[in-house]
Scaffold this motif. Structure first.
Motif, mmCIF file in Angstrom:
data_model
loop_
_atom_site.group_PDB
_atom_site.id
_atom_site.type_symbol
_atom_site.label_atom_id
_atom_site.label_comp_id
_atom_site.label_asym_id
_atom_site.label_seq_id
_atom_site.Cartn_x
_atom_site.Cartn_y
_atom_site.Cartn_z
ATOM 1 N N HIS A 17 -3.151 -4.959 -7.298
ATOM 2 C CA HIS A 17 -2.975 -3.905 -8.308
ATOM 3 C C HIS A 17 -2.918 -4.587 -9.671
ATOM 4 N N SER A 34 2.476 0.627 -11.048
ATOM 5 C CA SER A 34 2.364 -0.827 -11.177
ATOM 6 C C SER A 34 3.699 -1.493 -10.860
ATOM 7 N N VAL A 67 0.840 -1.202 0.000
ATOM 8 C CA VAL A 67 0.000 0.000 0.000
ATOM 9 C C VAL A 67 0.874 1.250 0.000
ATOM 10 N N GLN A 106 4.294 6.168 -4.894
ATOM 11 C CA GLN A 106 4.552 6.347 -6.320
ATOM 12 C C GLN A 106 3.382 7.070 -7.005
ATOM 13 N N ALA A 107 2.154 6.757 -6.591
ATOM 14 C CA ALA A 107 0.988 7.419 -7.203
ATOM 15 C C ALA A 107 1.014 8.924 -6.931
ATOM 16 N N ALA A 108 1.588 9.303 -5.789
ATOM 17 C CA ALA A 108 1.666 10.728 -5.442
ATOM 18 C C ALA A 108 2.842 11.417 -6.114
ATOM 19 N N ILE A 155 2.478 1.850 -3.407
ATOM 20 C CA ILE A 155 1.501 2.381 -4.362
ATOM 21 C C ILE A 155 1.233 3.857 -4.085
ATOM 22 N N CYS A 156 0.984 4.177 -2.805
ATOM 23 C CA CYS A 156 0.652 5.559 -2.441
ATOM 24 C C CYS A 156 1.786 6.503 -2.783
#
Lengths: 421, 421
Positions: free
Chosen positions: A272, A303, A60, A66-68, A63-64
């Motif tokens: 994911h 990803s 989690v 890198q997504a940010a 993902i958070c």
């Protein structure tokens, strides 16, 4: 629940079925557990997608973070996909050192089939007669239970799948040879009808076929037949891969062969949507020459970060060893149950992919298995069935599954068997 | 950079190209901007995937929160996919009220083609001769620039695509009728060879075709031809959809028709791999009867949460209106440039999908366009080319693109045109 199901039928279609007589309305997941909207806790013995446990904080966080920071496609250069590529291909210890990242196992197999066709110049494909490799138009040609839209085409051959209780050729000892004979016949048919054989595609754990117990070397003869005819070997590692089977990282290692192409999916990003095709440099180059494949979402930094976190957690939490040890412990418990419940005809599996096949009165006990799936759900344990007759209880939990979880599984299975038989 | 590119070639294949002469090594994104690993800032005039802006905090938060709570498949009941389904289908205001969630636009089109085939009992498909709808084996049959592995099959027909400067049939006024004539001929061929027509699939903005300027009603005659022959209409809204074109939420609304099937992709989750097929209840039920489609990752709670956040941000930040206003402002700036730069033969577009087509000496200026793409990249503005001759500068930025960004784009384009022509 009725309102929710009506809404579901309208939005997702009348045939979007649920697993159980009484659907599970899920709300939360953690480790090997799920909770429903009423707060009821379920032991998840089924879901292989959350490979390192539901909502693993490291995945989690990856993902958070890198997504940010950045999420874009691979026409730009980014290190994350390269770092992941190095880490992933290092797990193969062979010349499988290139990859294509995609979004689903279906996309991976769709690419793999074309790689084989591009590399061999042939079009025929051989799979087993009790399998599933995905849902694209091309890949659904391989499915044995879901007939593809428009029916089967002439370039596909389905050969008899190996089985413990109904082995190909009649005996367990002769099964490898009988399986190879099936492949031989399929090759002959494909050569006769002008397709030739581009690939044999198998899950090297024969997961959908009911995960029969197979010796290392089982596929050697069949592989020889395919390679002599100029075809490649595709190992669909979506289910056995990433250490689930405990003894090895990959199903093909357990069977002792090196495929030309490996496909990966479900567990790769712990939920994911990420998947991949791993292959040799020459195969990838040939595919790219034939078709300039580009996948917008495939291998985006988020990803890749999710997938990288999964690899790290498997290593850091010794989940392959856990799969081996906990799996062996759990299989032992099921073997104990088999002594007291006649309906259990076979207990088998490797690592955290195991189960019990049910027969009654000399016939596959499909009805008992179906009742067991619901009975165990009602008792707070989620699993499902598999196999040609859907008469095998399939246990394939998140790989953080531990001995206490195994005890609960066996205890509830014992009670449920008492209730339904 | 050399080391990174070598590593890339080994891991991702020799033909995994980058967009620019000097690749952009990206590190961070925010709003309409990207930064490279040296800290250099680029105005992103190209990426439609980060629809509501790179790393939009609300989308990131939605993903993080849901990923930390639950991520599982749709055999369990979960509210998020239903909430999203209601919100999404409400955007169509028609009987398009059911959906299948998948992971990529390619998967969406792969499903859509089969829906049409299941619904009509026919197999023929008509697309344009200058298009791209995705990369699965089945969908790649529609691609005009990337020949599919194994070549084209007999169930596909490519009809001449509309164009501003080289209209089908020779004149802009007669183009709708000429396009319909192409479709009519394709239908006749597909009926003659026994396939019949299952669907006409078009991007209703003809994005890959070079986004020609088309009146509402342009497709009416062609649609009549297809429907009379028993075929369906598939609108591939991957590029124009979600309000990008400014005047409407969907490309098909701008052209004034209601498709039978709509496919969605890239911008739907702002980079999270999520896509969908939206259709009528009867079409979905027929597809499910023909093929029990299930997509493991499709519509998982995290994907649905990401998609829901995108819908909310589009609404709350008035991004459709922004696309309309900023797009019109930017097109105005490009029209000014056209007065001073002879190489600009046409300026066109709607909302935040616009561009300038380059011609020189009576011929498409593919070389100038290619040089412009690199020149603008070197000057800190990212865009790319499109169209049959790759001679149109394509501007398709995140929908938070504002007037200041448009000013920068026009200014840099002015300088770059001066430098390369």
């Amino acid at each position: 629940m009725t309102t929710v199901l009506d809404r579901r039928a309208r939005l997702l279609g009348p045939q979007m079925t649920t697993f159980y007589r009484e659907p599970v309305h899920v709300a939360r997941g953690e480790g090997a557990f799920l909770w429903d909207t009423d707060g009821r806790k379920y032991l998840d013995c089924y879901n292989n997608v959350p490979h390192v446990g539901h909502c693993h904080p490291r995945v989690v966080d990856a993902i958070c973070q890198q997504a940010a920071t950045l999420n874009t496609h691979t026409r730009y250069v980014h290190d994350m996909i390269l770092d992941y590529g190095d880490a992933l291909t290092a797990k193969f210890g062979s010349d499988l050192e290139s990859m294509v990242m995609v979004c689903s196992g279906s996309e991976a197999n769709d690419v793999a089939l074309r790689m084989a066709q591009a590399m061999t110049g042939k079009t025929g494909i051989i799979g087993t007669d009790n399998t599933y490799h995905g849902n694209t138009t091309a890949v659904s040609q391989l499915n044995s239970s879901k007939v593809p839209v428009g029916g089967y085409q002439d370039h596909v051959r389905q050969v008899p799948a190996p089985d413990n209780l109904e082995p190909v050729g009649g005996t367990r000892e002769g099964q490898a040879e009988a399986f190879a004979k099936g492949v031989e016949q399929a090759v002959a048919e494909l050569e006769a009808n002008g397709h030739g054989v581009s690939a044999l595609i198998v899950c090297p754990y024969f997961a959908n076929e009911g995960f029969p117990t197979l010796e290392a070397g089982f596929l050697h003869r069949a592989i020889d037949v395919v390679r002599k005819a100029g075809g490649l070997i595709i190992a669909d590692e979506v289910q056995p891969g990433f250490g689930r089977i405990g003894t090895h990282w990959w199903g093909h290692e357990k069977l002792g062969f090196t495929p030309d192409i490996v496909t990966l999916g479900k567990p790769m990003g712990n939920g994911h949507p990420v998947a991949a095709v791993v292959t040799r440099q020459d195969v990838l180059a040939c595919f790219q020459d034939a078709f300039k494949y580009f996948n917008t979402f495939g291998g985006n930094p988020v990803s890749a970060a999710a997938a990288m976190a999964v690899l790290s957690v498997i290593e850091d939490e010794n989940l392959v060893e856990n799969a081996r040890d906990t799996g062996a412990y759990a299989v032992g418990l099921l073997e104990e149950l088999a002594k007291r419940h006649d309906v259990i005809a076979d207990v088998r599996g490797s690592g955290l992919f195991f189960g019990a096949e049910l027969w009654r009165d000399g016939k596959p006990a499909t009805d008992v298995c179906s009742a067991m799936v619901d009975e165990m759900r009602d008792r707070g344990v989620l699993l499902h069935s598999v196999g040609r007759y859907s008469n095998t209880l399939k246990v394939r939990p998140p790989c953080v599954f531990n001995r206490e979880n195994a005890d609960q599984l066996a205890e509830v299975m014992d009670e449920a068997l008492g209730a339904v038989t």
